[in-house]
Write an enzyme that holds these catalytic residues in place. Structure first.
Site, short mmCIF file in Angstrom:
data_model
loop_
_atom_site.label_atom_id
_atom_site.label_comp_id
_atom_site.label_asym_id
_atom_site.label_seq_id
_atom_site.Cartn_x
_atom_site.Cartn_y
_atom_site.Cartn_z
N HIS A 33 1.83 1.86 -13.46
CA HIS A 33 2.70 0.72 -13.78
C HIS A 33 4.15 1.17 -13.79
CE1 HIS A 33 3.77 -3.16 -15.49
NE2 HIS A 33 4.57 -2.51 -16.32
N ASN A 76 1.59 3.18 -2.59
CA ASN A 76 0.91 4.18 -3.42
C ASN A 76 -0.39 4.65 -2.77
OD1 ASN A 76 2.18 5.09 -5.92
ND2 ASN A 76 2.31 2.93 -6.43
N MET A 79 -3.20 -6.65 -7.73
CA MET A 79 -2.53 -7.67 -8.53
C MET A 79 -3.51 -8.68 -9.13
SD MET A 79 0.37 -6.38 -8.24
CE MET A 79 1.44 -7.57 -9.04
N ARG A 80 -4.58 -8.17 -9.68
CA ARG A 80 -5.59 -9.03 -10.28
C ARG A 80 -6.14 -8.35 -11.52
NH1 ARG A 80 -8.05 -13.33 -8.50
NH2 ARG A 80 -7.03 -13.15 -6.48
N LEU A 81 -6.33 -9.12 -12.58
CA LEU A 81 -6.94 -8.54 -13.78
C LEU A 81 -8.38 -8.15 -13.50
CD1 LEU A 81 -5.79 -10.69 -16.84
CD2 LEU A 81 -5.39 -8.26 -16.47
N GLY A 108 0.79 -1.24 0.00
CA GLY A 108 0.00 0.00 0.00
C GLY A 108 0.81 1.28 0.00
#
Length: 199
Positions: free
Chosen positions: A117, A21, A98-100, A19
């Site tokens: 990114h 960011n 971290m999940r699409l 966390g």
């Protein structure tokens, strides 16, 4: 909703890890009362991650459930969508999620989901961007803010900033430099998107 600030764009930050960011965005919000965003909800697929603890300590409402608790990804995202609607969220901000993102959320928030990114996309997409940049022996990498689509880091680019790579840098060294840029670029870009789109 409690804590609503008149005229602010209500955003939700999606997280999965430490966390950093999210913390940078919360700190920026605290230090810049004229920032046009208000973080009204933090969403996580990792209920015990450090980012969730950060949000709770800051008094921000949290939706934190594991996907495996649901029949499928669509059901999981439908539950998130209900929470987003409850808090009247206008913009989703991914910060180490971290999940699409699947069709349920993409369709409901088309062109209203941002991601940050750690590379100059389209170079080095995916989870190991910093490591990949070092392995490629590039002299510079960077940070990209982009809209989220169905692909992996393939959506339209909103903002980029270059990060120099010095000879002999370790992954930890480069990650620290990238994070410093992320923490400046993300809140500024979020503000620009909100103002440009009059959200």
């Amino acid at each position: 909703m409690p804590g609503q600030i008149r005229g602010k764009c209500r955003i939700s930050v999606f997280v999965s890890g430490t966390g950093t960011n999210l913390q940078a965005l919360m700190d920026y919000q605290q230090l810049h009362p004229d920032w046009p965003a208000e973080i009204v909800l933090v969403v996580s697929d990792k209920p015990r991650c450090q980012a969730v603890d950060r949000a709770r300590r800051a008094g921000i409402p949290v939706f934190a459930n594991e996907v495996k608790a649901y029949p499928d990804k669509a059901a999981y995202e439908a539950d998130i969508l209900r929470a987003l609607q409850e808090y009247d969220v206008a913009l989703i901000v991914l910060a180490g999620y971290m999940r699409l993102v699947g069709p349920t959320l993409l369709n409901a928030y088309r062109n209203r989901i941002l991601n940050i990114h750690p590379s100059l996309l389209p170079a080095f997409p995916g989870r190991t961007a910093v490591r990949d940049a070092l392995a490629a022996n590039v002299s510079e990498t960077g940070v990209t803010v982009h809209y989220v689509d169905e692909g992996i880091d393939t959506g339209p680019i909103v903002a980029q900033r270059v990060v120099p790579v010095e000879p002999g840098m370790t992954e930890a060294d480069l990650l620290e430099r990238v994070h410093a840029v992320e923490h400046e670029l993300y809140p500024a870009t979020i503000a620009q998107v909100i103002m440009d789109r009059q959200m």
